[in-house]
Design a protein around this motif. Structure first.
Motif, short mmCIF file in Angstrom:
data_model
loop_
_atom_site.label_atom_id
_atom_site.label_comp_id
_atom_site.label_asym_id
_atom_site.label_seq_id
_atom_site.Cartn_x
_atom_site.Cartn_y
_atom_site.Cartn_z
N VAL A 157 -30.04 -52.03 -68.72
CA VAL A 157 -28.84 -51.31 -68.28
C VAL A 157 -29.25 -49.94 -67.75
O VAL A 157 -29.79 -49.10 -68.48
CB VAL A 157 -27.83 -51.15 -69.42
N LEU A 158 -28.97 -49.73 -66.46
CA LEU A 158 -29.24 -48.45 -65.80
C LEU A 158 -27.91 -47.81 -65.42
O LEU A 158 -26.98 -48.50 -65.02
CB LEU A 158 -30.07 -48.64 -64.53
N SER A 159 -27.87 -46.50 -65.49
CA SER A 159 -26.66 -45.81 -65.04
C SER A 159 -27.01 -44.37 -64.70
O SER A 159 -28.01 -43.82 -65.18
CB SER A 159 -25.59 -45.84 -66.12
N PRO A 184 -37.00 -57.89 -68.18
CA PRO A 184 -35.66 -58.31 -68.61
C PRO A 184 -35.21 -59.60 -67.93
O PRO A 184 -35.75 -60.00 -66.89
CB PRO A 184 -34.78 -57.13 -68.18
N ASP A 185 -34.18 -60.23 -68.50
CA ASP A 185 -33.60 -61.41 -67.88
C ASP A 185 -32.67 -61.02 -66.74
O ASP A 185 -32.49 -61.79 -65.79
CB ASP A 185 -32.82 -62.22 -68.93
N LEU A 186 -32.07 -59.83 -66.83
CA LEU A 186 -31.12 -59.37 -65.83
C LEU A 186 -31.11 -57.85 -65.82
O LEU A 186 -31.35 -57.23 -66.85
CB LEU A 186 -29.72 -59.92 -66.12
N ILE A 187 -30.84 -57.26 -64.66
CA ILE A 187 -30.74 -55.80 -64.54
C ILE A 187 -29.32 -55.45 -64.10
O ILE A 187 -28.81 -56.02 -63.13
CB ILE A 187 -31.76 -55.25 -63.53
N ALA A 188 -28.69 -54.54 -64.81
CA ALA A 188 -27.34 -54.10 -64.49
C ALA A 188 -27.35 -52.59 -64.22
O ALA A 188 -27.75 -51.81 -65.07
CB ALA A 188 -26.38 -54.41 -65.63
N HIS A 215 -32.85 -63.21 -63.48
CA HIS A 215 -31.54 -63.54 -62.89
C HIS A 215 -31.03 -62.47 -61.94
O HIS A 215 -29.84 -62.48 -61.57
CB HIS A 215 -30.51 -63.80 -64.00
N GLY A 216 -31.87 -61.56 -61.51
CA GLY A 216 -31.49 -60.62 -60.46
C GLY A 216 -30.92 -59.31 -60.95
O GLY A 216 -30.82 -59.04 -62.15
N THR A 217 -30.54 -58.48 -59.98
CA THR A 217 -30.00 -57.14 -60.24
C THR A 217 -28.57 -57.06 -59.71
O THR A 217 -28.30 -57.44 -58.57
CB THR A 217 -30.86 -56.06 -59.57
N TYR A 218 -27.66 -56.54 -60.54
CA TYR A 218 -26.26 -56.39 -60.17
C TYR A 218 -25.84 -54.93 -60.30
O TYR A 218 -26.37 -54.18 -61.13
CB TYR A 218 -25.38 -57.28 -61.06
N PHE A 219 -24.87 -54.57 -59.47
CA PHE A 219 -24.44 -53.17 -59.39
C PHE A 219 -22.92 -53.10 -59.35
O PHE A 219 -22.26 -53.96 -58.75
CB PHE A 219 -25.01 -52.56 -58.10
N VAL A 220 -22.36 -52.09 -60.02
CA VAL A 220 -20.94 -51.75 -59.84
C VAL A 220 -20.85 -50.28 -59.46
O VAL A 220 -21.70 -49.47 -59.83
CB VAL A 220 -20.09 -52.03 -61.11
N ILE A 242 -29.94 -56.21 -54.20
CA ILE A 242 -29.06 -55.89 -55.32
C ILE A 242 -27.63 -56.29 -54.95
O ILE A 242 -27.10 -55.83 -53.93
CB ILE A 242 -29.12 -54.40 -55.66
N ARG A 243 -27.02 -57.09 -55.78
CA ARG A 243 -25.66 -57.57 -55.48
C ARG A 243 -24.62 -56.68 -56.16
O ARG A 243 -24.72 -56.38 -57.35
CB ARG A 243 -25.47 -59.01 -55.96
N THR A 244 -23.64 -56.25 -55.39
CA THR A 244 -22.54 -55.45 -55.92
C THR A 244 -21.38 -56.36 -56.33
O THR A 244 -20.93 -57.20 -55.55
CB THR A 244 -22.03 -54.44 -54.88
#
Length: 371
Positions: A157-159, A184-188, A215-220, A242-244
């Motif tokens: 988890v990045l922020s 990690p399995d996933l990056i948020a 499982h990739g990187t996701y962004f909000v 990176i998918r939003t």
């Protein structure tokens, strides 16, 4: 980029603080050089709105000439004021018990308090600057989820990276290296990635292309993306792999991952984000601001991952942030929804972190034992 509306009222409030500092540090400690001291105080006050405005208007390479002195003084000013104000009752008691106090003794007392406060404020600020620019520590949190079919799923988890005037490409690469080392399995990435346009900061964000997970990187989006040109950044992040998630969700092994827009930008719609999902699967919601948790709880979210608070960053910012958000950092439960808030990997404004070091969180999802 646009200049935030709050720059003007904040500058006005800071003018009042600087008048107090002038009164204590110039009016009460000088005899002959008050005019020079007055000019210095005015210039110091002006350096703060100059930093706030230029960071939103000019290229970071130019804005840095204003940001470093302006925000540096901002931090020192806050700590200096916090030390001087509590000394006012002490000063009053000394004057009362020693009355009548001649002008010479008053001058010595005022200078002594000013010097002591200045030394202490400088020490605290220096510590905060070193802490703010330090490499983010890896913090680990285990979260138990009902209905989770795949235990041990690890989310980085990045922020609040806040790429911009003071944090650039080397900071991005440092973060990428730390995250990838955790495998990690996933990056948020839960918002406030940038403080500048794609044109200004595209090269600074380029190392994000190197993020690796199963499982990739996701962004909000965070509130600062809407100042920095959100549509252009969504496209740029997509180019970097990176998918939003914009009020939408994806199915991952064992749970649903959902992401909602920040409250300050596009309409945040948790209901739309979760509509039609299989309620037998747990759901993890990415939302920049922790305050989303109240809406998330109404929709049965199992876990919300957020940032925004910087863990408070430093006093008195932490008190104001706590008035707006349900918590500053860590893991708590609100009406059945677990909320994890990371302190973030960067900083905003004054380059200071006191009592809240930068972090990258590794959240491990563990299945709750069936009864």
């Amino acid at each position: 980029m646009t200049i935030p509306w709050w720059v003007v009222p904040q500058s006005a409030a800071l003018a009042i603080v600087h008048f107090y500092l002038w009164w204590r540090l110039v009016r009460n400690t000088t005899v002959r050089r008050r005019k020079l001291g007055t000019i210095v105080i005015i210039l110091l006050w002006a350096s703060i709105p100059a930093a706030l405005i230029t960071m939103h208007v000019w290229d970071p390479s130019v804005a840095g000439w204003f940001a470093y002195p302006g925000f540096g003084w901002y931090a020192l000013m806050i700590h200096l004021t916090l030390l001087l104000v509590p000394a006012e009752p002490v000063r009053a008691v000394i004057h009362r018990r020693s009355a009548p106090v001649d002008a010479a003794r008053r001058l010595v007392l005022a200078r002594g308090i000013a010097v002591a406060a200045g030394i202490a404020a400088t020490g605290v600020t220096a510590y905060g600057v070193i802490n703010a620019f330090a490499a983010p520590a890896v913090e680990r949190e285990t979260v138990h989820l009902r209905r989770l079919s795949v235990s041990g799923f690890r989310i980085a988890v990045l922020s609040d990276v806040h790429l911009g005037v003071m944090l650039g490409k080397s900071h991005t690469q440092r973060i990428v290296d730390v995250v990838n080392a955790e495998n990690p399995d996933l990056i948020a990435i839960v918002g406030d990635l940038v403080d500048g346009t794609v044109q200004q900061l595209g090269p600074e964000a380029e190392p994000l292309r190197g993020l690796r997970s199963k499982h990739g990187t996701y962004f909000v989006t965070g509130n600062h993306e809407y100042i920095s040109g959100v549509e252009a950044w969504v496209q740029e992040l997509n180019r970097l792999g990176i998918r939003t998630l914009r009020n939408e969700r994806v199915e991952l092994p064992g749970f649903d991952l959902a992401g909602t827009n920040d409250l300050t930008g596009e309409a945040a719609d948790v209901g739309k984000t979760l509509g039609g999902r299989n309620t037998n699967r747990p759901v993890v919601l990415l939302a920049h601001q922790p305050v989303h948790v109240h809406d998330a709880a109404k929709h049965g979210v199992d876990l919300q991952l957020s940032g925004h608070t910087h863990g408070g960053q430093f006093v008195p910012v932490n008190f104001f942030t706590r008035m707006e958000q349900p918590m500053l950092s860590g893991l708590q439960t609100f009406d059945g929804t677990q909320l994890f808030v990371t302190r973030g990997a960067g900083f905003w404004g004054p380059p200071v972190r006191v009592g809240s070091s930068p972090e990258i969180a590794i959240v491990e999802l563990v299945a709750t034992a069936r009864e």
